[in-house]
Design a protein around this motif. Sequence first.
Motif, mmCIF file in Angstrom:
data_model
loop_
_atom_site.group_PDB
_atom_site.id
_atom_site.type_symbol
_atom_site.label_atom_id
_atom_site.label_comp_id
_atom_site.label_asym_id
_atom_site.label_seq_id
_atom_site.Cartn_x
_atom_site.Cartn_y
_atom_site.Cartn_z
ATOM 1 N N GLU A 112 49.761 -93.157 -34.758
ATOM 2 C CA GLU A 112 49.140 -92.464 -35.682
ATOM 3 C C GLU A 112 47.555 -92.568 -35.606
ATOM 4 O O GLU A 112 46.711 -91.766 -35.555
ATOM 5 C CB GLU A 112 49.621 -92.550 -37.228
ATOM 6 C CG GLU A 112 50.760 -92.224 -37.364
ATOM 7 C CD GLU A 112 50.591 -90.596 -37.235
ATOM 8 O OE1 GLU A 112 50.188 -89.987 -37.660
ATOM 9 O OE2 GLU A 112 52.014 -90.419 -36.677
ATOM 10 N N ARG A 113 47.175 -93.958 -35.487
ATOM 11 C CA ARG A 113 45.577 -94.185 -35.190
ATOM 12 C C ARG A 113 45.019 -93.722 -34.140
ATOM 13 O O ARG A 113 43.716 -93.236 -33.909
ATOM 14 C CB ARG A 113 45.581 -95.778 -35.507
ATOM 15 C CG ARG A 113 44.950 -96.221 -36.892
ATOM 16 C CD ARG A 113 46.190 -95.567 -37.877
ATOM 17 N NE ARG A 113 46.159 -96.146 -39.276
ATOM 18 C CZ ARG A 113 47.134 -96.085 -39.937
ATOM 19 N NH1 ARG A 113 48.153 -95.851 -39.673
ATOM 20 N NH2 ARG A 113 47.473 -96.628 -41.224
ATOM 21 N N MET A 114 45.842 -93.875 -32.916
ATOM 22 C CA MET A 114 45.582 -93.477 -31.714
ATOM 23 C C MET A 114 45.389 -92.098 -31.460
ATOM 24 O O MET A 114 44.421 -91.578 -30.817
ATOM 25 C CB MET A 114 46.548 -94.133 -30.624
ATOM 26 C CG MET A 114 46.572 -95.603 -30.404
ATOM 27 S SD MET A 114 47.861 -95.915 -29.330
ATOM 28 C CE MET A 114 47.095 -97.044 -28.201
ATOM 29 N N LEU A 115 45.948 -91.180 -32.260
ATOM 30 C CA LEU A 115 45.879 -89.760 -32.114
ATOM 31 C C LEU A 115 44.715 -89.371 -32.740
ATOM 32 O O LEU A 115 44.087 -88.386 -32.513
ATOM 33 C CB LEU A 115 47.082 -89.099 -32.944
ATOM 34 C CG LEU A 115 48.498 -89.220 -32.201
ATOM 35 C CD1 LEU A 115 49.698 -88.739 -33.023
ATOM 36 C CD2 LEU A 115 48.390 -88.432 -30.887
ATOM 37 N N ASP A 116 44.252 -89.966 -33.956
ATOM 38 C CA ASP A 116 42.929 -89.783 -34.559
ATOM 39 C C ASP A 116 42.011 -90.070 -33.628
ATOM 40 O O ASP A 116 40.796 -89.128 -33.549
ATOM 41 C CB ASP A 116 42.748 -90.643 -35.752
ATOM 42 C CG ASP A 116 43.719 -90.417 -36.989
ATOM 43 O OD1 ASP A 116 44.375 -89.372 -36.835
ATOM 44 O OD2 ASP A 116 44.099 -91.270 -37.884
ATOM 45 N N LEU A 117 41.883 -91.174 -32.764
ATOM 46 C CA LEU A 117 40.820 -91.225 -31.777
ATOM 47 C C LEU A 117 40.993 -90.519 -30.779
ATOM 48 O O LEU A 117 39.948 -89.847 -30.318
ATOM 49 C CB LEU A 117 40.991 -92.816 -31.422
ATOM 50 C CG LEU A 117 40.063 -93.345 -30.305
ATOM 51 C CD1 LEU A 117 38.605 -93.410 -30.828
ATOM 52 C CD2 LEU A 117 40.307 -94.701 -29.704
ATOM 53 N N ALA A 118 42.206 -90.044 -30.285
ATOM 54 C CA ALA A 118 42.133 -88.932 -29.123
ATOM 55 C C ALA A 118 41.634 -87.665 -29.444
ATOM 56 O O ALA A 118 41.056 -86.957 -28.869
ATOM 57 C CB ALA A 118 43.652 -89.054 -28.622
ATOM 58 N N GLU A 119 41.868 -87.470 -30.762
ATOM 59 C CA GLU A 119 41.469 -85.954 -31.356
ATOM 60 C C GLU A 119 40.153 -86.016 -31.529
ATOM 61 O O GLU A 119 39.318 -84.998 -31.157
ATOM 62 C CB GLU A 119 42.082 -85.529 -32.732
ATOM 63 C CG GLU A 119 43.517 -85.252 -32.797
ATOM 64 C CD GLU A 119 44.245 -85.063 -33.956
ATOM 65 O OE1 GLU A 119 43.687 -85.581 -35.012
ATOM 66 O OE2 GLU A 119 45.228 -84.602 -34.122
ATOM 67 N N TRP A 120 39.355 -87.239 -31.706
ATOM 68 C CA TRP A 120 37.963 -87.225 -31.941
ATOM 69 C C TRP A 120 37.479 -87.040 -30.314
ATOM 70 O O TRP A 120 36.574 -86.454 -30.382
ATOM 71 C CB TRP A 120 37.552 -88.728 -32.448
ATOM 72 C CG TRP A 120 36.170 -88.864 -32.302
ATOM 73 C CD1 TRP A 120 35.338 -88.547 -33.492
ATOM 74 C CD2 TRP A 120 35.128 -89.409 -31.403
ATOM 75 N NE1 TRP A 120 34.016 -88.861 -33.171
ATOM 76 C CE2 TRP A 120 33.885 -89.447 -31.847
ATOM 77 C CE3 TRP A 120 35.503 -89.979 -30.318
ATOM 78 C CZ2 TRP A 120 32.972 -90.018 -31.138
ATOM 79 C CZ3 TRP A 120 34.469 -90.397 -29.502
ATOM 80 C CH2 TRP A 120 33.205 -90.296 -29.983
ATOM 81 N N ASN A 122 38.635 -85.594 -27.974
ATOM 82 C CA ASN A 122 38.819 -84.408 -27.712
ATOM 83 C C ASN A 122 37.906 -83.264 -28.311
ATOM 84 O O ASN A 122 37.270 -82.488 -27.589
ATOM 85 C CB ASN A 122 40.343 -83.874 -27.912
ATOM 86 C CG ASN A 122 40.550 -82.261 -27.340
ATOM 87 O OD1 ASN A 122 40.482 -82.232 -26.112
ATOM 88 N ND2 ASN A 122 40.935 -81.542 -27.916
ATOM 89 N N SER A 123 37.393 -83.659 -29.400
ATOM 90 C CA SER A 123 36.419 -82.657 -30.187
ATOM 91 C C SER A 123 34.982 -82.858 -29.978
ATOM 92 O O SER A 123 34.415 -81.880 -29.869
ATOM 93 C CB SER A 123 36.559 -83.112 -31.773
ATOM 94 O OG SER A 123 37.770 -82.737 -32.296
ATOM 95 N N TYR A 124 34.894 -84.159 -29.402
ATOM 96 C CA TYR A 124 33.545 -84.311 -29.024
ATOM 97 C C TYR A 124 33.197 -84.492 -27.371
ATOM 98 O O TYR A 124 32.209 -85.122 -27.061
ATOM 99 C CB TYR A 124 32.780 -85.800 -29.710
ATOM 100 C CG TYR A 124 32.796 -85.404 -31.340
ATOM 101 C CD1 TYR A 124 31.548 -84.845 -31.571
ATOM 102 C CD2 TYR A 124 33.988 -85.599 -31.900
ATOM 103 C CE1 TYR A 124 31.444 -84.387 -32.900
ATOM 104 C CE2 TYR A 124 33.706 -85.412 -33.312
ATOM 105 C CZ TYR A 124 32.540 -84.732 -33.736
ATOM 106 O OH TYR A 124 32.461 -84.477 -35.118
ATOM 107 N N LYS A 125 34.184 -84.088 -26.566
ATOM 108 C CA LYS A 125 34.065 -84.301 -25.255
ATOM 109 C C LYS A 125 32.921 -83.508 -24.710
ATOM 110 O O LYS A 125 32.163 -84.079 -23.557
ATOM 111 C CB LYS A 125 35.301 -83.887 -24.414
ATOM 112 C CG LYS A 125 35.948 -82.573 -24.640
ATOM 113 C CD LYS A 125 37.339 -82.242 -24.229
ATOM 114 C CE LYS A 125 37.639 -80.867 -24.229
ATOM 115 N NZ LYS A 125 39.105 -80.458 -24.097
ATOM 116 N N ARG A 126 32.585 -82.300 -24.959
ATOM 117 C CA ARG A 126 31.358 -81.745 -24.571
ATOM 118 C C ARG A 126 30.204 -82.369 -24.711
ATOM 119 O O ARG A 126 29.245 -82.802 -23.891
ATOM 120 C CB ARG A 126 31.267 -80.362 -25.062
ATOM 121 C CG ARG A 126 32.373 -79.525 -24.355
ATOM 122 C CD ARG A 126 32.291 -77.870 -24.931
ATOM 123 N NE ARG A 126 33.143 -76.949 -24.339
ATOM 124 C CZ ARG A 126 34.332 -76.922 -24.622
ATOM 125 N NH1 ARG A 126 34.910 -77.528 -25.281
ATOM 126 N NH2 ARG A 126 35.196 -75.943 -23.847
#
Length: 138
Positions: A112-120, A122-126
């Motif tokens: 669950e915590r890793m998904l939060d980090l992965a989503e972050w 993904n959101s800020y990759k650009r």
Amino acid sequence: MEVTNVDNQLTPVQKKIEKIFSLEDGIGICPVRGILDRIGDKWSFLTIMQLGGAGTLRFSELRARIGDISQRMLTVTLRSLEEDGLIRRVYYPEVPPRVEYSLTPLGESLLERMLDLAEWANSYKREIVRARQQYIAG
């Protein structure tokens, strides 16, 4: 009139960091560093994410999903995650033998915590790619 010095008060983030680095639990900081080293490496992260997405996988299936991981590195990673109680290894004494891996409840809570980090990420990759390009350009 009572005056409060807010400059010396800890923010909620500072309080969390102070608690993490506290030695009050009698275990100390070294286990925290060791745990973060283990779960923070790319192979552990990818292994946990793949198991979380699939539920249960055999070694060869997991290796194929991760991609460019060597057999030895996956074996080492799985043993380490099992040692920490994050994954479950089930051996079936068949011919040929079958071994399956899945997340434990502890591993699922970490996922669950890793998904939060992965989503972050993904959101800020650009923004991160742009910052890297600007850094390289000087």
